[in-house]
Motif scaffolding. Structure first.
Motif, short mmCIF file in Angstrom:
data_model
loop_
_atom_site.label_atom_id
_atom_site.label_comp_id
_atom_site.label_asym_id
_atom_site.label_seq_id
_atom_site.Cartn_x
_atom_site.Cartn_y
_atom_site.Cartn_z
N GLU A 304 -7.41 -11.53 -1.07
CA GLU A 304 -7.84 -10.74 -2.22
C GLU A 304 -6.97 -11.11 -3.41
N ALA A 305 -7.59 -11.18 -4.59
CA ALA A 305 -6.79 -11.43 -5.79
C ALA A 305 -5.79 -10.31 -6.02
N PHE A 306 -6.21 -9.09 -5.76
CA PHE A 306 -5.32 -7.93 -5.85
C PHE A 306 -5.58 -6.96 -4.72
N GLY A 307 -6.73 -6.34 -4.67
CA GLY A 307 -7.04 -5.38 -3.61
C GLY A 307 -6.88 -3.95 -4.06
N ARG A 308 -7.81 -3.49 -4.91
CA ARG A 308 -7.71 -2.15 -5.49
C ARG A 308 -7.84 -1.06 -4.42
N VAL A 309 -8.66 -1.28 -3.39
CA VAL A 309 -8.83 -0.27 -2.35
C VAL A 309 -7.49 0.11 -1.73
N VAL A 310 -6.62 -0.86 -1.57
CA VAL A 310 -5.35 -0.62 -0.90
C VAL A 310 -4.49 0.37 -1.69
N ILE A 311 -4.47 0.23 -3.02
CA ILE A 311 -3.66 1.18 -3.80
C ILE A 311 -4.37 2.51 -3.99
N GLU A 312 -5.71 2.49 -4.06
CA GLU A 312 -6.43 3.75 -4.16
C GLU A 312 -6.17 4.62 -2.94
N ALA A 313 -6.25 4.01 -1.76
CA ALA A 313 -6.03 4.76 -0.52
C ALA A 313 -4.60 5.29 -0.46
N GLN A 314 -3.63 4.48 -0.83
CA GLN A 314 -2.24 4.93 -0.80
C GLN A 314 -2.00 6.04 -1.82
N VAL A 368 2.08 10.19 3.58
CA VAL A 368 1.47 10.78 2.39
C VAL A 368 2.44 10.73 1.21
N LYS A 369 3.67 11.19 1.44
CA LYS A 369 4.66 11.23 0.36
C LYS A 369 5.06 9.83 -0.10
N ALA A 370 5.32 8.94 0.87
CA ALA A 370 5.78 7.60 0.52
C ALA A 370 4.69 6.81 -0.20
N ALA A 371 3.46 6.90 0.29
CA ALA A 371 2.37 6.13 -0.30
C ALA A 371 2.06 6.60 -1.71
N ASN A 372 1.98 7.91 -1.89
CA ASN A 372 1.67 8.44 -3.21
C ASN A 372 2.76 8.08 -4.21
N ALA A 373 4.02 8.23 -3.81
CA ALA A 373 5.13 7.90 -4.71
C ALA A 373 5.16 6.41 -5.03
N HIS A 374 4.87 5.58 -4.03
CA HIS A 374 4.86 4.13 -4.22
C HIS A 374 3.84 3.72 -5.27
N VAL A 375 2.63 4.25 -5.19
CA VAL A 375 1.59 3.89 -6.15
C VAL A 375 1.93 4.43 -7.54
N ARG A 376 2.39 5.66 -7.62
CA ARG A 376 2.71 6.24 -8.92
C ARG A 376 3.87 5.51 -9.59
N ARG A 377 4.70 4.87 -8.81
CA ARG A 377 5.82 4.13 -9.37
C ARG A 377 5.40 2.76 -9.90
N HIS A 378 4.46 2.11 -9.19
CA HIS A 378 4.18 0.71 -9.48
C HIS A 378 2.75 0.38 -9.90
#
Length: 403
Positions: A304-314, A368-378
């Motif tokens: 995938e060039a990026f993979g938006r589904v992966v960050i949406e799910a996280q 839940v906490k790690a994934a949400n924080a990871h996406v909101r950070r990056h």
């Protein structure tokens, strides 16, 4: 080394600062059309950030549903046949864009696709304006002619890659100067993809529509029906799991691939998974859909060039199981927000799914906490837009754009 824009920002959800009165630039984005797809979505998101920062946002394309979104945010759309690859039309587009740049007082041009980039680059150089490009994919590059056609995307004063994977590809195939290369990951809207804003009524409505039984684990794969997305790999992985006490939802438009859909239906039947795997059309409420999932899969057999589904799910706190290549693997914290598995390997995917489904309540809450924080950070849209506008400022500050 390639400069990564996210290395210079803090952990907050970055937003572009508002420009002082009288100093607001005008940026023209060019792309083939404003129909479905990440290219058009990115253009609209950046145009929104421009208007919020007090800039003037222009977008030129052959048009599409995105025109309404641009009108709502106060951006202007200019209809031009920029979806054409006809050399004569492309030549005429150069003149049209040059006149537009001069008449409107455009300060910078941003090209998001190859055909319009040829016209936009010539127009920008003819008028002495800065030029930025965005690589949204690897493009076909098997022949000298294709590489020459693609190379226009490397002619920007700054070249934006939407992932480290794409940046590495640009370096390896085209060998551009790293000083011009910027990695700006795509992002999700943190207001839309927020677990706290998905009400019970939305979850109940979807669960009822999809006939999901209470307490039954759900595996979800949102992906259009294209062979390289790996639907068959997931079906084979589910056969190896050998469980009937779960549901797997394959969510995505057929997009004319009826033969492939029938192939998937036959494979599901042969593997005895008719009651387990369900093919569903596009879902309009993906934040709620993710909340129904116990694991979200990206099983692409090609990078995938990026993979938006992966960050949406996280962003929605869901554990992800992702093919270990391309841009998707960049966004996963292994063992904390998900698992990466060998591409095209049903056994490896089955093992990843088993790990995700075996999480205890405490472990799932940690995800839940790690994934949400990871996406909101990056990986948020405001962050992506702030970094893009910062790149614009770099080019605008240059005394004389390169030729």
């Amino acid at each position: 080394m390639v400069r990564r824009m996210d290395q210079t920002a803090d952990s907050s959800i970055a937003k572009a600062p508002r420009e002082p009165t009288g100093q607001a630039p005008m940026v023209l984005q060019v792309l083939p059309h404003l129909g479905p797809g990440g290219t058009a979505r990115g253009a609209i998101e950046v145009a929104t950030a421009q208007t919020e920062a007090g800039w003037t946002a222009l977008v030129a394309s052959a048009g599409g549903d995105g025109e309404r979104a641009l009108a709502k945010i106060g951006a202007r759309h200019i209809a031009l046949p920029l979806d054409s690859k006809n050399p004569v039309v492309m030549g005429r587009n150069t003149g049209r864009l040059a006149r537009l740049i001069t008449d409107e007082g455009v300060d910078l041009v941003h090209a998001r696709s190859r055909a319009p980039a040829w016209s936009a680059h010539a127009a920008a150089r003819r008028t002495g304006r800065g030029f930025v490009t965005t690589f949204h994919g690897t493009y076909g590059h098997g022949s000298w002619l294709k590489r020459r056609y693609n190379r226009i995307m490397t002619r920007g004063d700054r070249v934006i890659a939407i992932s480290n994977h794409i940046a590495e590809h640009i370096r390896a195939v085209y060998g551009i100067d790293d000083d011009r290369l910027r990695v700006i990951h795509r992002g999700v809207d943190p207001e839309l993809f927020d677990p706290g804003k998905v009400g019970a009524e939305r979850l109940i409505a979807l669960a009822s529509q999809w006939r999901l039984a209470d307490g039954m684990p759900v595996i979800m794969m949102p992906a259009r029906l294209a062979r390289w997305k790996g639907h068959t790999v997931l079906i084979e992985a589910l056969a190896r799991l050998g469980r009937e006490d779960l549901r797997c939802l394959l969510i995505g438009d057929t997009q004319g691939h009826r033969r492939y859909r029938r192939e998937l239906e036959r494979l599901i039947a042969r593997r005895g998974l008719v009651g387990v795997v369900h093919l569903l059309d596009h879902c309009r409420d993906m934040p709620a859909a993710y909340m129904l999932a116990d694991a979200v899969v990206s099983a692409s057999t090609e990078p995938e060039a990026f993979g938006r589904v992966v960050i949406e799910a996280q962003a929605m706190g869901r554990p992800v199981v992702v093919s270990d290549h391309g841009g998707g693997r960049e966004t996963v914290i292994e063992g904390q927000t998900g698992w990466t598995v060998r591409p095209g390997d049903p056994d490896a995917l089955a093992a990843g799914l088993a790990a995700a489904l075996a999480l205890s309540s405490a472990e799932r809450e940690a995800v839940v906490k790690a994934a949400n924080a990871h996406v909101r950070r990056h990986y948020t849209t405001p962050r992506m837009c702030a970094q893009t506008l910062a790149t614009y400022r770099e080019v605008l500050a240059m005394a004389a754009p390169k030729t």
